[in-house]
Design a protein around this motif. Structure first.
Motif, PDB file in Angstrom:
ATOM      1  N   MET A  63       0.995  -1.254  -0.241  1.00  0.00           N
ATOM      2  CA  MET A  63      -0.232  -0.100   0.005  1.00  0.00           C
ATOM      3  C   MET A  63       0.871   1.690  -0.074  1.00  0.00           C
ATOM      4  O   MET A  63       1.614   1.731   0.559  1.00  0.00           O
ATOM      5  CB  MET A  63      -1.192   0.309   1.651  1.00  0.00           C
ATOM      6  N   ALA A  64       0.744   2.392  -1.068  1.00  0.00           N
ATOM      7  CA  ALA A  64       1.298   3.140  -0.860  1.00  0.00           C
ATOM      8  C   ALA A  64       0.617   4.479  -0.242  1.00  0.00           C
ATOM      9  O   ALA A  64      -0.458   3.585   0.372  1.00  0.00           O
ATOM     10  CB  ALA A  64       1.778   3.609  -2.078  1.00  0.00           C
ATOM     11  N   LEU A  65       0.963   5.382   0.526  1.00  0.00           N
ATOM     12  CA  LEU A  65       0.746   6.693   1.059  1.00  0.00           C
ATOM     13  C   LEU A  65      -1.023   6.616   0.827  1.00  0.00           C
ATOM     14  O   LEU A  65      -0.956   6.172   2.067  1.00  0.00           O
ATOM     15  CB  LEU A  65       1.282   7.798   0.300  1.00  0.00           C
ATOM     16  N   ILE A  66      -1.195   6.666  -0.140  1.00  0.00           N
ATOM     17  CA  ILE A  66      -3.052   7.246  -0.874  1.00  0.00           C
ATOM     18  C   ILE A  66      -3.651   6.075   0.329  1.00  0.00           C
ATOM     19  O   ILE A  66      -4.777   6.171   0.860  1.00  0.00           O
ATOM     20  CB  ILE A  66      -3.690   7.588  -1.832  1.00  0.00           C
ATOM     21  N   ALA A  67      -3.660   4.759  -0.736  1.00  0.00           N
ATOM     22  CA  ALA A  67      -4.350   3.684  -0.358  1.00  0.00           C
ATOM     23  C   ALA A  67      -4.187   3.419   1.135  1.00  0.00           C
ATOM     24  O   ALA A  67      -4.761   2.875   1.471  1.00  0.00           O
ATOM     25  CB  ALA A  67      -3.857   2.783  -1.562  1.00  0.00           C
ATOM     26  N   SER A  68      -3.312   3.441   2.037  1.00  0.00           N
ATOM     27  CA  SER A  68      -2.987   2.832   3.015  1.00  0.00           C
ATOM     28  C   SER A  68      -3.938   3.919   4.090  1.00  0.00           C
ATOM     29  O   SER A  68      -4.444   3.564   5.187  1.00  0.00           O
ATOM     30  CB  SER A  68      -1.242   2.763   4.041  1.00  0.00           C
ATOM     31  N   HIS A  69      -4.421   5.062   3.563  1.00  0.00           N
ATOM     32  CA  HIS A  69      -4.810   5.808   4.789  1.00  0.00           C
ATOM     33  C   HIS A  69      -5.986   6.194   4.085  1.00  0.00           C
ATOM     34  O   HIS A  69      -7.129   6.068   4.915  1.00  0.00           O
ATOM     35  CB  HIS A  69      -4.504   7.183   4.060  1.00  0.00           C
ATOM     36  N   VAL A  70      -6.712   5.047   2.619  1.00  0.00           N
ATOM     37  CA  VAL A  70      -8.204   5.465   2.755  1.00  0.00           C
ATOM     38  C   VAL A  70      -8.408   4.041   3.136  1.00  0.00           C
ATOM     39  O   VAL A  70      -9.182   4.341   3.781  1.00  0.00           O
ATOM     40  CB  VAL A  70      -7.685   5.283   0.935  1.00  0.00           C
ATOM     41  N   ILE A  71      -7.679   3.148   3.467  1.00  0.00           N
ATOM     42  CA  ILE A  71      -7.847   1.338   3.994  1.00  0.00           C
ATOM     43  C   ILE A  71      -7.879   2.277   5.485  1.00  0.00           C
ATOM     44  O   ILE A  71      -9.422   1.524   6.455  1.00  0.00           O
ATOM     45  CB  ILE A  71      -7.066   0.581   3.301  1.00  0.00           C
ATOM     46  N   ILE A  85      -5.750  -5.536  -3.080  1.00  0.00           N
ATOM     47  CA  ILE A  85      -5.736  -5.692  -4.191  1.00  0.00           C
ATOM     48  C   ILE A  85      -4.730  -4.731  -4.313  1.00  0.00           C
ATOM     49  O   ILE A  85      -4.555  -3.917  -5.181  1.00  0.00           O
ATOM     50  CB  ILE A  85      -6.313  -6.245  -5.573  1.00  0.00           C
ATOM     51  N   ASP A  86      -3.149  -5.937  -4.861  1.00  0.00           N
ATOM     52  CA  ASP A  86      -1.689  -5.364  -4.672  1.00  0.00           C
ATOM     53  C   ASP A  86      -1.359  -6.437  -5.537  1.00  0.00           C
ATOM     54  O   ASP A  86      -0.965  -7.152  -5.361  1.00  0.00           O
ATOM     55  CB  ASP A  86      -1.782  -4.369  -3.535  1.00  0.00           C
ATOM     56  N   ASN A  87       0.010  -4.983  -6.022  1.00  0.00           N
ATOM     57  CA  ASN A  87       1.148  -6.241  -6.489  1.00  0.00           C
ATOM     58  C   ASN A  87       2.567  -5.435  -5.319  1.00  0.00           C
ATOM     59  O   ASN A  87       3.528  -6.179  -5.806  1.00  0.00           O
ATOM     60  CB  ASN A  87       1.283  -6.495  -7.938  1.00  0.00           C
ATOM     61  N   HIS A  88       2.618  -4.621  -5.047  1.00  0.00           N
ATOM     62  CA  HIS A  88       3.779  -4.432  -4.041  1.00  0.00           C
ATOM     63  C   HIS A  88       4.536  -3.863  -4.507  1.00  0.00           C
ATOM     64  O   HIS A  88       5.809  -3.934  -4.188  1.00  0.00           O
ATOM     65  CB  HIS A  88       3.469  -5.421  -2.831  1.00  0.00           C
ATOM     66  N   HIS A  89       3.769  -3.160  -5.824  1.00  0.00           N
ATOM     67  CA  HIS A  89       5.308  -3.023  -6.804  1.00  0.00           C
ATOM     68  C   HIS A  89       5.929  -1.496  -6.036  1.00  0.00           C
ATOM     69  O   HIS A  89       6.811  -0.735  -6.060  1.00  0.00           O
ATOM     70  CB  HIS A  89       4.697  -2.131  -7.814  1.00  0.00           C
ATOM     71  N   ASN A  90       4.982  -0.392  -5.170  1.00  0.00           N
ATOM     72  CA  ASN A  90       5.633   0.745  -4.623  1.00  0.00           C
ATOM     73  C   ASN A  90       5.512   0.772  -3.675  1.00  0.00           C
ATOM     74  O   ASN A  90       4.316   1.716  -2.610  1.00  0.00           O
ATOM     75  CB  ASN A  90       5.181   1.839  -5.380  1.00  0.00           C
ATOM     76  N   SER A  91       4.852  -0.422  -2.912  1.00  0.00           N
ATOM     77  CA  SER A  91       4.187  -0.155  -1.586  1.00  0.00           C
ATOM     78  C   SER A  91       5.204  -1.825  -0.692  1.00  0.00           C
ATOM     79  O   SER A  91       5.163  -2.408  -1.341  1.00  0.00           O
ATOM     80  CB  SER A  91       2.351  -0.431  -1.642  1.00  0.00           C
ATOM     81  N   HIS A  92       4.718  -1.070   0.838  1.00  0.00           N
ATOM     82  CA  HIS A  92       5.087  -2.225   1.568  1.00  0.00           C
ATOM     83  C   HIS A  92       3.915  -3.075   2.049  1.00  0.00           C
ATOM     84  O   HIS A  92       3.296  -2.382   2.615  1.00  0.00           O
ATOM     85  CB  HIS A  92       6.202  -2.153   2.334  1.00  0.00           C
ATOM     86  N   PRO A  93       3.756  -4.552   2.569  1.00  0.00           N
ATOM     87  CA  PRO A  93       3.128  -4.962   2.712  1.00  0.00           C
ATOM     88  C   PRO A  93       2.389  -5.339   4.044  1.00  0.00           C
ATOM     89  O   PRO A  93       1.577  -4.509   4.666  1.00  0.00           O
ATOM     90  CB  PRO A  93       3.552  -6.085   2.809  1.00  0.00           C
ATOM     91  N   LYS A  94       3.915  -4.477   4.693  1.00  0.00           N
ATOM     92  CA  LYS A  94       3.987  -4.029   6.363  1.00  0.00           C
ATOM     93  C   LYS A  94       3.102  -3.186   6.212  1.00  0.00           C
ATOM     94  O   LYS A  94       2.372  -2.755   7.089  1.00  0.00           O
ATOM     95  CB  LYS A  94       5.237  -3.963   6.746  1.00  0.00           C
ATOM     96  N   SER A  95       3.066  -1.942   5.690  1.00  0.00           N
ATOM     97  CA  SER A  95       1.662  -0.830   5.573  1.00  0.00           C
ATOM     98  C   SER A  95       0.253  -1.418   6.370  1.00  0.00           C
ATOM     99  O   SER A  95      -0.060  -0.716   7.678  1.00  0.00           O
ATOM    100  CB  SER A  95       1.900   0.159   4.813  1.00  0.00           C
ATOM    101  N   LEU A  96      -0.082  -2.571   5.666  1.00  0.00           N
ATOM    102  CA  LEU A  96      -1.718  -2.971   5.577  1.00  0.00           C
ATOM    103  C   LEU A  96      -1.364  -3.647   6.828  1.00  0.00           C
ATOM    104  O   LEU A  96      -2.528  -3.824   7.520  1.00  0.00           O
ATOM    105  CB  LEU A  96      -2.016  -3.317   4.372  1.00  0.00           C
ATOM    106  N   GLN A  97      -0.753  -4.444   7.311  1.00  0.00           N
ATOM    107  CA  GLN A  97      -0.693  -4.961   8.782  1.00  0.00           C
ATOM    108  C   GLN A  97      -0.577  -3.994  10.462  1.00  0.00           C
ATOM    109  O   GLN A  97      -1.598  -3.819  10.461  1.00  0.00           O
ATOM    110  CB  GLN A  97       0.763  -5.628   8.853  1.00  0.00           C
ATOM    111  N   ARG A  98       0.178  -2.768   9.058  1.00  0.00           N
ATOM    112  CA  ARG A  98      -0.106  -1.888  10.390  1.00  0.00           C
ATOM    113  C   ARG A  98      -1.406  -0.685  10.989  1.00  0.00           C
ATOM    114  O   ARG A  98      -2.043  -0.627  11.304  1.00  0.00           O
ATOM    115  CB  ARG A  98       0.344  -0.649  10.150  1.00  0.00           C
ATOM    116  N   VAL A  99      -2.190  -0.805   9.044  1.00  0.00           N
ATOM    117  CA  VAL A  99      -3.448  -0.373   9.209  1.00  0.00           C
ATOM    118  C   VAL A  99      -4.328  -0.899  10.350  1.00  0.00           C
ATOM    119  O   VAL A  99      -5.028  -0.336  10.767  1.00  0.00           O
ATOM    120  CB  VAL A  99      -3.864   0.139   7.774  1.00  0.00           C
TER     121      VAL A  99
END
Lengths: 376, 376
Positions: free
Chosen positions: B1-9, B23-37
């Motif tokens: 999740m990049a910046l915006i998506a993680s905050h939207v979630i 749905i994410d291929n983690h091209h420009n985001s880190h799976p950890k962001s979603l765990q933190r959300v």
């Protein structure tokens, strides 16, 4: 091969300068058209034709779906890196009305497939493309005749797919100016058929365009008692819409000129505003014919006594679409000399020799199939 | 999740009204962001939280590539027809400069993938979409502040992908007005991070945007001795470019309002000029900040003594991009109350708590892999 592609391939074959590779899923075309094109080329060979001349009449016809990346990659792989000199990309859905009903299908087939084709071309170092665009990119043009500098502002999803593809191709040329070059040909209204009567238009279902419709009425395939004319209150000489019809054989020859313009001796890109080697050309005659003039010309060609009734304007119709063909004439050496009488005569010759078109339903490529090669 | 998506979630989770599927291929985001959300949402649960509340904090996180039609279809199939209420489509490449270098990659990822997503949504009767657009669709706007009625005329391939996607989505809404509804959110400049410091921007490589760059300079990740300011001769108060920065938490909340506006009690489409249920909204504060003002604000937030040098203008930069936020305020009830001091404070809080971002290189989805579900 639908109308335009079969005539383009014929024009290529006629020069004996090209080895033609065709990619087609036969959605809106009949495999037989390609066999006939190959046959015409072979019949035209002189008795003393060289082996190379004979070889040039063989078409590599791939049954392959352009939307399927793996299938297209397989075809390019067959010829190897740098194995294909250039691409003429004519594959598209093209019914304006239908495009408003099923826009995603149009965007997938016309835009998605083009992006994918360009990517595979790049992978295989095939970086020359002639793109089939359309006068519909101009929408309702502010000036008639229409120069290429007119802003693009299409009204239908179909027209928008053409604008998007031109935009994408131009951006590719901008990104790698020493690698890519591209010409976009904006077709006005192709009409007629090859004078041999061996290839011509065989529309899927009821013809959407005026001339094929008139031809189908005369041959009895369309049994409407009257032609419906959409509006006679336009600001045109007889009140009906005016379009720029050109002979499909002339249009096809424009593609040869475009290929030459992508070659090493070309100067068409010298006047590009940036260093991107991309240019768009109108392919039209530069003067228009009204619906009633076309009906009259087809009456003379067919002897059929057309009746018509004027009904309301059709949503999306523009009063007048006429090319300013100056740029293509000057830079490509393009002209479209054949007149309306010839277009109608050749169309009717095709229709009477092939009253049911190529005959039988089209063979549609099953989804996910491996592309297959037929050498014709 | 990049910046915006993680905050939207995060914003979605906070309401406990939604079951989030990512749905994410983690091209420009880190799976950890979603765990933190997910963690923030669980920490915020009251001691007496119901089972339903607890369930709402579980994110279905699919590792899946949006460009791969079969992968995306598998995800939709998992939930079945009509199983997903709506989609917020935030997946895109977004670097303006890079898009001019590799345009096909942008067109494939941003346009091709969107066409394919819309087709699969249609197959599964999921016909509500909130689309992430951008102020870049306006190119060089003729009027500041910019109303949504401004013509779209993007300069970069990135901006053009946004224009194309809006066009395609609007055409889909026009074709099936009783079935589809869509809102396009044109982001201005998101800034800041969640005040918890648990989620924030972790750019791939050197930051492309001003605020993350200033933040990386202050933390020592970027070791430039001076900030390069692109031009101080623009017709703006201090001569540097002016942008409309808004807090990413405010921006994220705009997506909740957009989802509500796609719901049954909404009237936002009542004023649409056609019966297509499509509307675009600017998400901005409505006033601009110059580069030098931003540097000053970050100096106060970080205590870092920024040096800068003015170099030439950068190709493609527009003097001023400021939203007219009236429509979003009036029709969605959107506002972006958080000020510049807060944005800088929250950004710096994130940066100091996570001096290396989420840590480690991103996990990139192998091509052709089956999508995998992680319940977080």
């Amino acid at each position: 091969m639908a109308l335009i592609a079969s005539h383009v391939i014929f024009a290529l074959q006629e020069t004996r300068r090209f080895k033609v590779i065709s990619i087609d899923n036969h959605h809106n075309s009949h495999p037989k058209s390609l066999q006939r094109v190959a046959q015409i080329a072979r019949d035209a060979l002189p008795p003393n034709a060289s082996e190379q001349d004979k070889e040039s009449t063989v078409i590599d016809a791939w049954t392959c779906d352009l939307r399927n990346r793996e299938q297209v990659r397989n075809v390019f792989e067959h010829y190897g890196k740098d194995g294909i000199w250039g691409v003429i990309h004519i594959a598209a859905y093209k019914a304006v009305g239908e495009s408003s009903e099923i826009p995603l299908t149009y965007y997938e087939n016309n835009v998605g497939a083009t992006i994918s084709l360009l990517q595979i071309m790049s992978e295989y170092d095939c970086t020359r493309i002639v793109y089939s665009s359309s006068a519909t990119v101009y929408g309702t043009p502010p000036v008639i005749p229409i120069p290429e500098t007119t802003r693009m502002k299409a009204d239908s999803p179909y027209g928008k797919t053409k604008v998007m593809d031109e935009t994408i191709i131009e951006d590719v040329c901008s990104a790698e100016p020493t690698r890519w070059s591209a010409l976009s040909l904006r077709y006005f209204n192709p009409a007629g058929a090859h004078p041999s009567g061996l290839i011509g238009e065989d529309p899927l279902g009821r013809p959407m365009n005026l001339l094929p419709l008139l031809s189908h009425m005369a041959i009895g395939l369309v049994k409407d008692s009257k032609l419906q004319v959409f509006g006679q209150d336009y600001p045109t000489p007889d009140g009906t819409c005016v379009r720029d019809y050109l002979h499909v054989v002339d249009l096809a020859k424009g593609h040869l000129l475009a290929l030459d313009a992508l070659g090493p001796d070309s100067h068409v890109f010298d006047t590009c505003p940036t260093n991107a080697r991309f240019k768009a050309y109108n392919l039209g005659k530069g003067h228009g014919m009204s619906v009633l003039e076309m009906v009259d010309a087809m009456r003379k060609a067919t002897g059929f006594d057309y009746k018509y009734e004027v009904i309301g304007r059709r949503h999306g119709d523009v009063p007048e679409l006429v090319a300013d063909p100056t740029l293509a004439r000057k830079e490509l050496g393009f002209n479209a000399p054949q007149d309306l009488v010839t277009m109608c005569r050749d169309l009717w010759n095709w229709q009477t020799k092939n009253p049911k078109g190529y005959g039988g339903p089209d063979e549609v490529l099953p989804a996910g199939a491996t592309p297959t090669l037929h050498q014709l």
